[in-house]
Design a protein around this motif. Structure first.
Motif, PDB file in Angstrom:
ATOM      1  N   GLU A 199     -11.815  -7.679  18.523  1.00 53.48           N
ATOM      2  CA  GLU A 199     -11.704  -7.947  17.085  1.00 53.48           C
ATOM      3  C   GLU A 199     -10.616  -7.091  16.441  1.00 53.48           C
ATOM      4  O   GLU A 199      -9.826  -7.568  15.628  1.00 53.48           O
ATOM      5  CB  GLU A 199     -13.015  -7.589  16.373  1.00 53.48           C
ATOM      6  CG  GLU A 199     -14.002  -8.692  16.241  1.00 53.48           C
ATOM      7  CD  GLU A 199     -15.249  -8.206  15.489  1.00 53.48           C
ATOM      8  OE1 GLU A 199     -16.132  -9.023  15.269  1.00 53.48           O
ATOM      9  OE2 GLU A 199     -15.343  -7.008  15.137  1.00 53.48           O
ATOM     10  N   ILE A 214      -5.100 -15.058  25.080  1.00 50.51           N
ATOM     11  CA  ILE A 214      -4.310 -13.837  24.973  1.00 50.51           C
ATOM     12  C   ILE A 214      -5.137 -12.696  25.533  1.00 50.51           C
ATOM     13  O   ILE A 214      -6.137 -12.276  24.951  1.00 50.51           O
ATOM     14  CB  ILE A 214      -3.875 -13.600  23.516  1.00 50.51           C
ATOM     15  CG1 ILE A 214      -2.908 -14.733  23.139  1.00 50.51           C
ATOM     16  CG2 ILE A 214      -3.199 -12.241  23.357  1.00 50.51           C
ATOM     17  CD1 ILE A 214      -2.700 -14.906  21.676  1.00 50.51           C
ATOM     18  N   ASP A 215      -4.714 -12.228  26.690  1.00 52.21           N
ATOM     19  CA  ASP A 215      -5.466 -11.228  27.446  1.00 52.21           C
ATOM     20  C   ASP A 215      -5.051  -9.836  26.962  1.00 52.21           C
ATOM     21  O   ASP A 215      -3.982  -9.345  27.293  1.00 52.21           O
ATOM     22  CB  ASP A 215      -5.128 -11.419  28.928  1.00 52.21           C
ATOM     23  CG  ASP A 215      -5.880 -10.443  29.808  1.00 52.21           C
ATOM     24  OD1 ASP A 215      -6.585  -9.568  29.279  1.00 52.21           O
ATOM     25  OD2 ASP A 215      -5.748 -10.563  31.039  1.00 52.21           O
ATOM     26  N   LEU A 216      -5.892  -9.226  26.165  1.00 49.81           N
ATOM     27  CA  LEU A 216      -5.495  -7.984  25.505  1.00 49.81           C
ATOM     28  C   LEU A 216      -5.532  -6.774  26.428  1.00 49.81           C
ATOM     29  O   LEU A 216      -4.934  -5.752  26.135  1.00 49.81           O
ATOM     30  CB  LEU A 216      -6.394  -7.731  24.294  1.00 49.81           C
ATOM     31  CG  LEU A 216      -6.345  -8.799  23.196  1.00 49.81           C
ATOM     32  CD1 LEU A 216      -7.388  -8.503  22.126  1.00 49.81           C
ATOM     33  CD2 LEU A 216      -4.958  -8.855  22.562  1.00 49.81           C
ATOM     34  N   LEU A 217      -6.274  -6.863  27.510  1.00 54.99           N
ATOM     35  CA  LEU A 217      -6.418  -5.700  28.390  1.00 54.99           C
ATOM     36  C   LEU A 217      -5.642  -5.821  29.694  1.00 54.99           C
ATOM     37  O   LEU A 217      -4.994  -4.880  30.130  1.00 54.99           O
ATOM     38  CB  LEU A 217      -7.893  -5.493  28.754  1.00 54.99           C
ATOM     39  CG  LEU A 217      -8.783  -4.724  27.810  1.00 54.99           C
ATOM     40  CD1 LEU A 217     -10.114  -4.478  28.484  1.00 54.99           C
ATOM     41  CD2 LEU A 217      -8.148  -3.408  27.403  1.00 54.99           C
ATOM     42  N   LEU A 235      -3.227  -8.420  15.077  1.00 53.27           N
ATOM     43  CA  LEU A 235      -2.180  -9.406  15.375  1.00 53.27           C
ATOM     44  C   LEU A 235      -2.173 -10.525  14.335  1.00 53.27           C
ATOM     45  O   LEU A 235      -1.125 -10.909  13.816  1.00 53.27           O
ATOM     46  CB  LEU A 235      -2.393  -9.986  16.777  1.00 53.27           C
ATOM     47  CG  LEU A 235      -2.049  -9.018  17.923  1.00 53.27           C
ATOM     48  CD1 LEU A 235      -2.681  -9.467  19.230  1.00 53.27           C
ATOM     49  CD2 LEU A 235      -0.531  -8.904  18.077  1.00 53.27           C
ATOM     50  N   THR A 288     -16.553 -14.168  16.776  1.00 53.40           N
ATOM     51  CA  THR A 288     -16.648 -13.094  17.769  1.00 53.40           C
ATOM     52  C   THR A 288     -17.773 -13.425  18.734  1.00 53.40           C
ATOM     53  O   THR A 288     -18.893 -13.719  18.299  1.00 53.40           O
ATOM     54  CB  THR A 288     -16.929 -11.745  17.085  1.00 53.40           C
ATOM     55  OG1 THR A 288     -15.869 -11.477  16.187  1.00 53.40           O
ATOM     56  CG2 THR A 288     -17.029 -10.628  18.115  1.00 53.40           C
ATOM     57  N   ARG A 340      -7.139 -22.518  11.561  1.00 53.60           N
ATOM     58  CA  ARG A 340      -6.947 -22.431  13.004  1.00 53.60           C
ATOM     59  C   ARG A 340      -8.075 -21.579  13.577  1.00 53.60           C
ATOM     60  O   ARG A 340      -8.344 -20.484  13.075  1.00 53.60           O
ATOM     61  CB  ARG A 340      -5.607 -21.739  13.261  1.00 53.60           C
ATOM     62  CG  ARG A 340      -5.170 -21.723  14.706  1.00 53.60           C
ATOM     63  CD  ARG A 340      -4.560 -23.056  15.035  1.00 53.60           C
ATOM     64  NE  ARG A 340      -4.059 -23.099  16.388  1.00 53.60           N
ATOM     65  CZ  ARG A 340      -2.767 -23.264  16.710  1.00 53.60           C
ATOM     66  NH1 ARG A 340      -1.871 -23.393  15.754  1.00 53.60           N
ATOM     67  NH2 ARG A 340      -2.395 -23.324  17.962  1.00 53.60           N
ATOM     68  N   VAL A 366      -5.068 -21.201  23.714  1.00 47.68           N
ATOM     69  CA  VAL A 366      -4.076 -20.204  24.096  1.00 47.68           C
ATOM     70  C   VAL A 366      -4.830 -18.909  24.342  1.00 47.68           C
ATOM     71  O   VAL A 366      -5.417 -18.338  23.427  1.00 47.68           O
ATOM     72  CB  VAL A 366      -3.044 -20.006  22.972  1.00 47.68           C
ATOM     73  CG1 VAL A 366      -2.047 -18.937  23.378  1.00 47.68           C
ATOM     74  CG2 VAL A 366      -2.344 -21.326  22.659  1.00 47.68           C
ATOM     75  N   PHE A 413      -8.592 -14.385  21.951  1.00 46.01           N
ATOM     76  CA  PHE A 413      -8.241 -13.010  22.291  1.00 46.01           C
ATOM     77  C   PHE A 413      -9.361 -12.451  23.146  1.00 46.01           C
ATOM     78  O   PHE A 413     -10.521 -12.441  22.720  1.00 46.01           O
ATOM     79  CB  PHE A 413      -8.112 -12.163  21.019  1.00 46.01           C
ATOM     80  CG  PHE A 413      -7.021 -12.632  20.111  1.00 46.01           C
ATOM     81  CD1 PHE A 413      -5.716 -12.192  20.289  1.00 46.01           C
ATOM     82  CD2 PHE A 413      -7.292 -13.526  19.075  1.00 46.01           C
ATOM     83  CE1 PHE A 413      -4.699 -12.628  19.452  1.00 46.01           C
ATOM     84  CE2 PHE A 413      -6.279 -13.966  18.235  1.00 46.01           C
ATOM     85  CZ  PHE A 413      -4.983 -13.519  18.425  1.00 46.01           C
ATOM     86  N   LEU A 463      -6.884 -19.995  19.305  1.00 42.13           N
ATOM     87  CA  LEU A 463      -6.394 -18.764  19.932  1.00 42.13           C
ATOM     88  C   LEU A 463      -7.609 -18.016  20.460  1.00 42.13           C
ATOM     89  O   LEU A 463      -8.609 -17.879  19.756  1.00 42.13           O
ATOM     90  CB  LEU A 463      -5.688 -17.878  18.906  1.00 42.13           C
ATOM     91  CG  LEU A 463      -4.478 -18.467  18.186  1.00 42.13           C
ATOM     92  CD1 LEU A 463      -3.859 -17.400  17.278  1.00 42.13           C
ATOM     93  CD2 LEU A 463      -3.455 -18.947  19.195  1.00 42.13           C
ATOM     94  N   ASN A 521      -7.417  -9.006  15.205  1.00 40.30           N
ATOM     95  CA  ASN A 521      -7.179  -9.063  13.765  1.00 40.30           C
ATOM     96  C   ASN A 521      -5.876  -8.384  13.374  1.00 40.30           C
ATOM     97  O   ASN A 521      -5.199  -8.818  12.443  1.00 40.30           O
ATOM     98  CB  ASN A 521      -8.350  -8.448  13.006  1.00 40.30           C
ATOM     99  CG  ASN A 521      -9.481  -9.439  12.819  1.00 40.30           C
ATOM    100  OD1 ASN A 521      -9.260 -10.586  12.447  1.00 40.30           O
ATOM    101  ND2 ASN A 521     -10.702  -9.009  13.094  1.00 40.30           N
ATOM    102  N   PHE A 560      -7.424 -18.527   9.262  1.00 41.96           N
ATOM    103  CA  PHE A 560      -8.068 -18.508  10.572  1.00 41.96           C
ATOM    104  C   PHE A 560      -9.580 -18.574  10.405  1.00 41.96           C
ATOM    105  O   PHE A 560     -10.142 -17.982   9.492  1.00 41.96           O
ATOM    106  CB  PHE A 560      -7.694 -17.239  11.342  1.00 41.96           C
ATOM    107  CG  PHE A 560      -6.235 -17.170  11.683  1.00 41.96           C
ATOM    108  CD1 PHE A 560      -5.721 -17.875  12.758  1.00 41.96           C
ATOM    109  CD2 PHE A 560      -5.363 -16.405  10.904  1.00 41.96           C
ATOM    110  CE1 PHE A 560      -4.365 -17.823  13.058  1.00 41.96           C
ATOM    111  CE2 PHE A 560      -4.015 -16.359  11.198  1.00 41.96           C
ATOM    112  CZ  PHE A 560      -3.510 -17.073  12.274  1.00 41.96           C
ATOM    113  N   LEU A 613      -7.917  -5.456  17.712  1.00 40.53           N
ATOM    114  CA  LEU A 613      -6.542  -5.796  18.041  1.00 40.53           C
ATOM    115  C   LEU A 613      -6.217  -7.239  17.654  1.00 40.53           C
ATOM    116  O   LEU A 613      -5.144  -7.518  17.141  1.00 40.53           O
ATOM    117  CB  LEU A 613      -6.254  -5.556  19.530  1.00 40.53           C
ATOM    118  CG  LEU A 613      -4.760  -5.655  19.872  1.00 40.53           C
ATOM    119  CD1 LEU A 613      -3.941  -4.595  19.155  1.00 40.53           C
ATOM    120  CD2 LEU A 613      -4.531  -5.544  21.367  1.00 40.53           C
TER     121      LEU A 613
END
Lengths: 274, 274
Positions: free
Chosen positions: B23, B92-95, B29, B42, B9, B90, B72, B70, B27, B38, B25
């Motif tokens: 990277e 994923i907004d980390l901030l 997850l 980056t 994936r 998908v 991030f 995914l 990773n 995966f 956060l």
């Protein structure tokens, strides 16, 4: 009497492991509020109910003394998160919500074992890092040309432009084999790269700086020396940049960049990223 | 024919800066899904609309070839986040969400400038790191006892227990002055710590390992040697642990710990955390 300074706001990074993830993201968030002073505490290895309750006591004491602390947490076990949520603080759960998002995207639930990102991982990676750090130490400041053909990167620059910490960062974080080589007055005038590194031109990366910054950094090491003089720094930097351009060696100015940023630029430029 | 392996994936870490936070956060997850392979990418320095559109093209190509990737992201500018959200992935907004939480807690909005955590910061920190890395190189493997009184930590251990990478990590990430000293057969039998480090006992920290692991690691360096033999490793580790206990030097077993974990334990034990 002068005005009392605004009290610092307490910020906790609470983790069931090393605390690195909580610190990294928590600090990235706090960096958006440069006007506020934060008193930071990292509390790693909170992996028992007792440990979590001790953290809550610490936080509550800080809360009594001022504004509600911020608590950034990456603790995974729900029972521990519940204990932490009882603290008189604003709890910011850095993993929990995103974990749900990832679970939905993958159509599966996080494994019961709960992997640990900063855990030891496989022995291969461990040996790779160890080897990379040792290679970096051996090849610091042009000390050795043994096995230089194995280097992934050779950083070249005048003294005090940031070669050594950048080398070490690339080795430690990414397991890359990195050498570095100083440019000194002896290397000029010359058209080509210094002999030991000349045949690896395509793996070379240059660093430069601004004369003022370089002079400041050198002054720390040898105050009031010719070495630290603005004149000498100006000349060395101009010559280095000429050399990089003539030899088509990519380079960057380290004066406004952190070690992390330089490393990221080097990896991107030389396409060293996996 | 064997079953085809499940396709990996795609996972992207997209940042407007170095990509380190994304990277780290991301990773952390993904580590919760050890059963899924995966393919990680980056992409740092995405700070223009054009850059963001290029990333979207890359992601869309990966999406065409398999399941929705995914993504991030720690990109801060809303206009860039909007572009990224158009990718077939998908996101994923980390901030973003946490930033709102922090703003509410602090009763203020994030500054317009948007600080950069991995930016160069102040020169003091830069010089501190540089000095720490140089101190670590100078004091690697007991090479020098110059200015050893300035060391924050002295790591002692038999060869190949992880002294060097741990030393370097503490220096680079935390600016600590760290020396390390090897325990060899010459140091035994002896009651006390090796002479050069004996007077700094309260700053010493010991590493040990398991005989099997140490033997494996040593075999990488010198296959089929006495040095790498299980017997020799067993003896050295037993003697080292006795020495630590006799001298009340705290120690840990490095065989199941990463460099990051060892560093966190050392800082916590010697109370070196700010």
């Amino acid at each position: 009497m002068s005005e009392p300074q605004a009290a610092a706001r307490a910020a906790y990074f609470v983790s069931d492991s090393t605390g690195i993830t909580a610190e990294t993201l928590g600090n990235a968030l706090l960096a958006n509020f440069p006007g506020i002073r934060f008193l930071r505490h990292t509390i790693p290895f909170v992996d028992t109910a007792e440990g979590a309750r001790n953290v809550v006591s610490d936080i509550d004491r800080a809360a009594d003394a001022g504004l509600a602390p911020l608590v950034f947490t990456t603790v995974k076990q729900p029972v521990l998160r519940r204990i932490l949520s009882e603290a008189s603080a604003v709890l910011i759960d850095l993993l929990g919500g995103h974990l749900t998002e990832v679970e939905q995207a993958l159509g599966t639930t996080a494994s019961e074992q709960m992997g640990q990102y900063h855990g030891v991982g496989d022995m291969t990676r461990y040996l790779e890092r160890m080897r990379a750090v040792e290679f970096a130490i051996e090849h610091d400041d042009g000390q050795s040309s043994r096995a230089l053909d194995q280097a992934d990167v050779i950083i070249i620059a005048p003294s005090r432009c940031g070669k050594t910490p950048t080398t070490m960062y690339l080795a430690l974080q990414y397991g890359l084999l990195v050498a570095n080589y100083p440019l000194t007055d002896d290397d000029f005038p010359a058209e080509g790269l210094p002999r030991p590194v000349a045949k690896y031109r395509e793996r070379c990366f240059g660093l430069t700086s601004t004369p003022l910054r370089l002079s400041q950094v050198r002054t720390e090491r040898r105050p009031a020396s010719r070495y630290a003089s603005l004149e000498q720094c100006t000349r060395e930097l101009r010559r280095a940049e000429d050399l990089y351009r003539r030899n088509h060696v990519p380079f960057l100015n380290s004066s406004t960049k952190s070690v992390e940023e330089m490393s990221a630029v080097i990896m991107q430029t030389l396409q060293l990223r996996a």
